[in-house]
Enzyme design. Structure first.
Site, mmCIF file in Angstrom:
data_model
loop_
_atom_site.group_PDB
_atom_site.id
_atom_site.type_symbol
_atom_site.label_atom_id
_atom_site.label_comp_id
_atom_site.label_asym_id
_atom_site.label_seq_id
_atom_site.Cartn_x
_atom_site.Cartn_y
_atom_site.Cartn_z
ATOM 1 N N HIS A 1 0.829 -1.203 0.000
ATOM 2 C CA HIS A 1 0.000 0.000 0.000
ATOM 3 C C HIS A 1 0.867 1.259 0.000
ATOM 4 O O HIS A 1 0.538 2.248 -0.665
ATOM 5 C CB HIS A 1 -0.921 -0.023 1.216
ATOM 6 C CG HIS A 1 -1.699 1.229 1.407
ATOM 7 N ND1 HIS A 1 -1.379 2.165 2.366
ATOM 8 C CD2 HIS A 1 -2.786 1.726 0.743
ATOM 9 C CE1 HIS A 1 -2.219 3.170 2.293
ATOM 10 N NE2 HIS A 1 -3.082 2.934 1.324
ATOM 11 N N GLU B 1 1.923 1.850 -3.460
ATOM 12 C CA GLU B 1 0.818 2.394 -4.257
ATOM 13 C C GLU B 1 0.783 3.921 -4.160
ATOM 14 O O GLU B 1 0.619 4.622 -5.167
ATOM 15 C CB GLU B 1 -0.503 1.796 -3.768
ATOM 16 C CG GLU B 1 -1.735 2.393 -4.414
ATOM 17 C CD GLU B 1 -2.912 2.486 -3.460
ATOM 18 O OE1 GLU B 1 -3.497 3.579 -3.354
ATOM 19 O OE2 GLU B 1 -3.221 1.474 -2.808
ATOM 20 N N HIS B 2 0.946 4.452 -2.959
ATOM 21 C CA HIS B 2 0.986 5.904 -2.766
ATOM 22 C C HIS B 2 2.153 6.533 -3.519
ATOM 23 O O HIS B 2 2.014 7.565 -4.181
ATOM 24 C CB HIS B 2 1.132 6.233 -1.274
ATOM 25 C CG HIS B 2 -0.155 6.213 -0.523
ATOM 26 N ND1 HIS B 2 -0.635 7.292 0.182
ATOM 27 C CD2 HIS B 2 -1.084 5.237 -0.357
ATOM 28 C CE1 HIS B 2 -1.784 6.988 0.757
ATOM 29 N NE2 HIS B 2 -2.077 5.733 0.449
ATOM 30 N N GLU C 1 -3.690 8.072 7.449
ATOM 31 C CA GLU C 1 -4.712 7.159 6.933
ATOM 32 C C GLU C 1 -5.001 6.045 7.934
ATOM 33 O O GLU C 1 -6.160 5.657 8.148
ATOM 34 C CB GLU C 1 -4.266 6.571 5.593
ATOM 35 C CG GLU C 1 -5.324 5.757 4.887
ATOM 36 C CD GLU C 1 -4.901 5.296 3.496
ATOM 37 O OE1 GLU C 1 -5.702 4.600 2.853
ATOM 38 O OE2 GLU C 1 -3.772 5.638 3.061
#
Length: 445
Positions: A60, A63-64, A140
């Site tokens: 993840h 992905e950012h 997040e």
């Protein structure tokens, strides 16, 4: 020269074609008549279950970082180029794959392909970007932690699968994100973002041959470290796990609502009973006419949200039930759920609710064909997981073939044994017994 094959010709005039580029990248398109847009996704055959335990959250995190800039484009250039033509660009990470996607008008498909291929294959992964994004991801994680209706699903996965790749949160934890180094992220990128792991899927107003040429051209300039040659085939981390028996967990916190997920191991991807599973989920908690919604909300007013759901992985799955209610009503909610589950196991489904559930599943399937994004996702997943791409009419036929005996047998398999359970709420303890679920009649808030 790319090898091309027609996979499917729909009765609505749609056509699905597949090509494999010399590098090993797969391009699959679905021409959809009557639309003026296109959805494109680059799907990577790697997700959070491919991480090492100490690097939880790396997929993840990466992905950012892919949106932070390439050799040709800054982060602003990436977003502005798509938004200036009215398009949307985004991404998501799951347990088993990562997807970067764009939706644009068909005329802007060349731009979308060029930008998306650039983003996925030429990430710079600069140290300063990694440090800046570390703070964003921690925010997040904090946001999810403040939303117990979301967090309880992560907690349930941990309860059901234990400390395995499937049990760990996709986002990672604050501790693992603080500990991830640039080297570990670069290694993940280099290992998994290889040609044979990439599927480029496009659905909408698209010409297959032209799309293949555009993808090939966009990837021609990709850095050799990522797409110059195919990497050797690798196995997914923890592809086969031995999972523990049903258990329970409690996260004690002062919340205005109690949140509970109860469930068990579900069907694996491609299981022949997946349509039966969809019918079972729908009957039990798939809408306002479902058993749980009627019993818990409509008849007793015990909860605002209650539903059943299923999720499939390569070697396991989840069949779960969620409810959120005022803490003092949780014991009643669980007692009602227990009663409904027992009733379903003991007496089975009725002909009326079976037909109603079939109509609901079939209607949702057909309505999903109205969205190019949903079509893109469908063809991509079939390719990514080496599943047969079934015509929609065959899907509808398969749903129609589901019978009460099959649904009842699956209910027996899923519900006739103790269920794992996770609760978030203002409770001191969570007692366990040998029933379907745990009635919390002796809990004190």
């Amino acid at each position: 020269m790319a090898k091309t094959k027609t996979l499917l010709a729909g009765t609505d005039g749609s056509i699905v074609r597949r090509s494999v580029l010399p590098s090993g990248v797969r391009v699959i398109t679905e021409k959809v008549p009557g639309v003026h847009s296109a959805s494109i996704g680059i799907w990577v055959d790697a997700g959070s279950r491919d991480e090492k335990g100490s690097h939880t959250g790396a997929a993840h995190y990466l992905e950012h970082l892919l949106f932070k800039g390439t050799t040709k484009r800054s982060a602003l250039d990436i977003s502005a180029s798509i938004e200036s033509v009215g398009g949307d660009i985004n991404a998501f990470t799951s347990k088993e794959h990562t997807c970067y996607y764009v939706k644009v008008l068909a005329a802007d498909l060349p731009l979308a392909i060029d930008v998306l291929c650039d983003v996925v294959t030429d990430a710079q992964l600069r140290s300063e970007d990694i440090e800046a994004e570390r703070g964003v991801i921690l925010e997040e994680i904090a946001m999810v932690d403040d939303d117990p209706s979301d967090l309880v699903h992560d907690q349930f996965a941990r309860t059901l699968f234990g400390d395995t790749a499937l049990g760990r949160p996709i986002l990672g934890t604050a501790q693992t994100i603080l500990g991830i180094t640039r080297r570990s992220i670069v290694n993940f990128y280099s290992k998994f973002y290889q040609p044979e792991s990439l599927v480029v899927a496009i659905a909408g107003d698209v010409d297959h041959a032209r799309a293949v040429r555009l993808v090939a051209k966009a990837l021609d300039g990709s850095p050799s470290t990522h797409l110059g040659s195919s990497a050797s085939q690798r196995e997914h981390t923890n592809a086969k796990q031995e999972f523990g028996a049903a258990t329970s967990s409690l996260d004690t916190r002062k919340t205005e609502q109690a949140h509970v997920v109860m469930g068990t191991h579900g069907l694996v991807r491609g299981d022949d009973r997946r349509f039966t599973g969809a019918i079972l989920s729908t009957i039990l908690g798939g809408g306002m006419s479902s058993r749980l919604f009627q019993a818990v909300r409509e008849q007793r007013g015990l909860a605002y949200s209650v539903y059943a759901y299923s999720q499939s992985f390569r070697d396991s799955g989840i069949f779960g039930i969620y409810a959120g209610c005022i803490p003092t009503k949780l014991d009643q909610v669980l007692e009602v759920c227990q009663s409904e589950l027992a009733e379903l196991v003991l007496t089975g489904v009725t002909p009326i609710e079976l037909q109603r559930a079939k109509g609901q599943v079939k209607g949702g399937t057909v309505l999903g064909q109205e969205d190019t994004g949903a079509r893109m996702s469908r063809i991509a997943k079939a390719e990514l997981y080496d599943e047969e791409l079934i015509p929609v009419q065959e899907v509808l036929t398969s749903v129609d073939k589901v019978d009460a005996a099959g649904v009842n047998a699956l209910a027996q398999e899923f519900l006739a044994n103790p269920l794992a359970m996770s609760v978030i709420g203002p409770y001191k303890k969570l007692p366990v017994h040998k029933g379907f679920v745990t009635p919390l009649s002796n809990l004190r808030t």
